[in-house]
Design a protein around this motif. Structure first.
Motif, PDB file in Angstrom:
ATOM      1  N   THR A  39       0.738  -1.370   0.249  1.00 24.84           N
ATOM      2  CA  THR A  39      -0.148   0.113   0.042  1.00 24.84           C
ATOM      3  C   THR A  39       0.788   1.168  -0.018  1.00 24.84           C
ATOM      4  N   ARG A  98       0.900   3.301   2.089  1.00 23.64           N
ATOM      5  CA  ARG A  98       1.304   3.633   3.730  1.00 23.64           C
ATOM      6  C   ARG A  98       2.640   3.407   3.946  1.00 23.64           C
ATOM      7  N   SER A 115       4.231  -0.119   4.957  1.00 21.96           N
ATOM      8  CA  SER A 115       3.163  -1.222   4.402  1.00 21.96           C
ATOM      9  C   SER A 115       3.630  -2.487   4.808  1.00 21.96           C
ATOM     10  N   SER A 116       2.820  -3.292   5.553  1.00 25.06           N
ATOM     11  CA  SER A 116       3.094  -4.632   5.948  1.00 25.06           C
ATOM     12  C   SER A 116       3.110  -5.392   4.756  1.00 25.06           C
ATOM     13  N   SER A 117       2.327  -5.374   3.999  1.00 27.20           N
ATOM     14  CA  SER A 117       2.038  -6.166   2.917  1.00 27.20           C
ATOM     15  C   SER A 117       3.408  -6.005   1.863  1.00 27.20           C
ATOM     16  N   GLY A 175      -5.698  -6.963   2.824  1.00 28.43           N
ATOM     17  CA  GLY A 175      -7.327  -7.172   2.888  1.00 28.43           C
ATOM     18  C   GLY A 175      -8.108  -5.946   2.816  1.00 28.43           C
ATOM     19  N   TYR A 176      -8.627  -5.296   1.804  1.00 30.55           N
ATOM     20  CA  TYR A 176      -9.581  -4.345   1.693  1.00 30.55           C
ATOM     21  C   TYR A 176     -10.971  -4.329   1.573  1.00 30.55           C
ATOM     22  N   HIS A 177     -11.521  -4.269   2.670  1.00 27.42           N
ATOM     23  CA  HIS A 177     -13.167  -4.472   2.476  1.00 27.42           C
ATOM     24  C   HIS A 177     -13.477  -6.151   1.924  1.00 27.42           C
ATOM     25  N   GLY A 178     -12.631  -6.925   2.486  1.00 21.33           N
ATOM     26  CA  GLY A 178     -12.806  -8.224   2.177  1.00 21.33           C
ATOM     27  C   GLY A 178     -12.098  -8.688   0.916  1.00 21.33           C
ATOM     28  N   SER A 190      -1.996  -9.027   4.135  1.00 20.12           N
ATOM     29  CA  SER A 190      -1.980  -8.511   5.271  1.00 20.12           C
ATOM     30  C   SER A 190      -3.364  -7.886   5.586  1.00 20.12           C
ATOM     31  N   ALA A 204      -6.358  -6.805   8.806  1.00 20.07           N
ATOM     32  CA  ALA A 204      -6.389  -6.404  10.588  1.00 20.07           C
ATOM     33  C   ALA A 204      -7.153  -7.584  10.960  1.00 20.07           C
ATOM     34  N   GLY A 205      -7.810  -8.506  10.007  1.00 23.49           N
ATOM     35  CA  GLY A 205      -8.521  -9.544  10.793  1.00 23.49           C
ATOM     36  C   GLY A 205      -8.074 -10.836  10.162  1.00 23.49           C
ATOM     37  N   ALA A 261     -10.681 -11.548   6.605  1.00 23.12           N
ATOM     38  CA  ALA A 261     -10.203 -10.979   5.431  1.00 23.12           C
ATOM     39  C   ALA A 261      -8.858 -11.565   4.761  1.00 23.12           C
ATOM     40  N   SER A 305      -2.420  -8.364  10.824  1.00 28.50           N
ATOM     41  CA  SER A 305      -1.525  -7.077  11.321  1.00 28.50           C
ATOM     42  C   SER A 305      -1.960  -6.445  12.702  1.00 28.50           C
TER      43      SER A 305
HETATM   44  C1  LIG Z   1      -9.846   0.695   2.846  1.00 27.87           C
HETATM   45  C2  LIG Z   1      -9.522  -0.133   3.852  1.00 27.87           C
HETATM   46  C3  LIG Z   1     -10.339  -1.346   3.961  1.00 27.87           C
HETATM   47  C4  LIG Z   1      -9.919  -2.222   5.062  1.00 27.87           C
HETATM   48  N1  LIG Z   1     -10.772  -3.515   5.065  1.00 27.87           N
HETATM   49  C5  LIG Z   1     -10.485  -4.546   5.776  1.00 27.87           C
HETATM   50  C6  LIG Z   1     -11.272  -5.695   5.971  1.00 27.87           C
HETATM   51  O1  LIG Z   1     -12.285  -5.710   5.282  1.00 27.87           O
HETATM   52  N2  LIG Z   1     -10.809  -6.519   6.826  1.00 27.87           N
HETATM   53  C7  LIG Z   1      -9.741  -6.581   7.417  1.00 27.87           C
HETATM   54  O2  LIG Z   1      -9.556  -7.356   8.328  1.00 27.87           O
HETATM   55  N3  LIG Z   1      -9.090  -5.295   7.516  1.00 27.87           N
HETATM   56  C8  LIG Z   1      -9.193  -4.263   6.658  1.00 27.87           C
HETATM   57  N4  LIG Z   1      -8.293  -2.988   6.525  1.00 27.87           N
HETATM   58  C9  LIG Z   1      -7.184  -3.286   7.126  1.00 27.87           C
HETATM   59  C10 LIG Z   1      -5.917  -3.612   6.359  1.00 27.87           C
HETATM   60  O3  LIG Z   1      -6.310  -4.841   5.667  1.00 27.87           O
HETATM   61  C11 LIG Z   1      -4.703  -3.863   7.437  1.00 27.87           C
HETATM   62  O4  LIG Z   1      -4.485  -2.721   8.072  1.00 27.87           O
HETATM   63  C12 LIG Z   1      -3.475  -4.263   6.570  1.00 27.87           C
HETATM   64  O5  LIG Z   1      -2.659  -4.813   7.277  1.00 27.87           O
HETATM   65  C13 LIG Z   1      -2.893  -2.859   5.637  1.00 27.87           C
HETATM   66  O6  LIG Z   1      -1.703  -3.351   5.038  1.00 27.87           O
HETATM   67  P1  LIG Z   1      -0.471  -2.497   4.927  1.00 27.87           P
HETATM   68  O7  LIG Z   1       0.197  -2.609   6.125  1.00 27.87           O
HETATM   69  O8  LIG Z   1       0.404  -3.256   3.816  1.00 27.87           O
HETATM   70  O9  LIG Z   1      -0.667  -1.043   4.437  1.00 27.87           O
HETATM   71  C14 LIG Z   1      -8.794  -2.154   5.664  1.00 27.87           C
HETATM   72  C15 LIG Z   1      -8.056  -1.168   5.720  1.00 27.87           C
HETATM   73  C16 LIG Z   1      -8.568  -0.209   4.851  1.00 27.87           C
HETATM   74  C17 LIG Z   1      -7.527   1.106   4.680  1.00 27.87           C
END
Ligand SMILES: Cc1cc2nc3c(=O)[nH]c(=O)nc-3n(C[C@H](O)[C@H](O)[C@H](O)COP(=O)(O)O)c2cc1C
Length: 188
Positions: free
Chosen positions: A9, A11, A14-16, A79-82, A116, A118-119, A122, A150
């Motif tokens: 990402t 960000r 970014s962990s991914s 994982g963004y919005h599943g 990567s 948050a749950g 996803a 993450s």
């Molecule tokens: C727009 C958006 C949508 C997300 N949707 C989900 C989700 O559906 N399920 C989940 O577990 N985490 C969700 N997350 C959390 C990210 O997947 C999580 O923070 C991830 O580790 C981010 O990766 P990064 O460290 O590479 O930025 C979402 C985050 C963002 C910003």
């Protein structure tokens, strides 16, 4: 043996992206691969894929050419919005430019997949979505996909070093699986 990794990402930290970089580093150090990473910033600079092309900017051409020359690929998405993020999917869609190549898409290539989220949920569904995409694009997802949580897991320290031994073992295993098939591809 050339391996291209892309994902992450925009960000900071970014962990991914860091996980893709970790698999690439392992491939470089342990398997003598030549690696190239297109991280979140590079993917964010790609224009929206336009199917009516064929005008592509320098970044788009560099990305497509790198995948064309690869013996293996590593892809990482949050994982963004599943599901797979738009940034990563946009890069994947651009590979439609290889559709008429002698070796289209990811044909015959091993593809390591990383998510990567948050749950836990996803992570699983996004990994499954990436596998379906790679199948559709004629690639071979490695048996080991990596999905991290993450929030529950903290794989990296403040300097960005991978400090979780379990995740480091998965990174090493995935690199080995990519390397095994990529070597065959490179020697063919
Ligand atoms: C727009 C958006 C949508 C997300 N949707 C989900 C989700 O559906 N399920 C989940 O577990 N985490 C969700 N997350 C959390 C990210 O997947 C999580 O923070 C991830 O580790 C981010 O990766 P990064 O460290 O590479 O930025 C979402 C985050 C963002 C910003």
């Amino acid at each position: 043996m050339k391996i291209v990794g892309f994902g992450g990402t925009s960000r900071e930290g970014s962990s991914s992206e860091r996980l893709v970089a970790a698999v690439l580093r392992q491939l470089e150090i342990e398997h003598d691969a030549s690696v190239r990473l297109f991280g979140g910033a590079a993917l964010a600079a790609l224009p929206h894929y336009d199917p009516s092309g064929p005008d592509r900017d320098e970044g788009q051409r560099a990305f497509v050419e790198a995948v064309r020359g690869a013996d293996g690929v590593v892809i990482g998405s949050p994982g963004y919005h599943g599901g797979v993020s738009g940034l990563v999917k946009n890069a994947i869609d651009l590979l439609e430019d290889t559709a008429r190549d002698a070796r289209p898409y990811f044909h015959d290539l091993p593809v390591g997949l990383i998510v990567s989220a948050a749950g836990w949920q996803a992570g699983g569904v996004t990994l499954s979505a990436l596998r379906s995409i790679v199948h559709a694009m004629r690639g071979w997802p490695t048996p080991l996909g990596i999905a991290i949580n993450s929030v529950a897991q903290r794989p990296f320290d403040e300097s960005g070093a991978l400090v979780d031994a379990g995740i480091a073992a998965q990174v090493a295993a995935q690199a080995q699986q990519v390397a095994r098939l990529a070597r065959l591809h490179a020697d063919a």
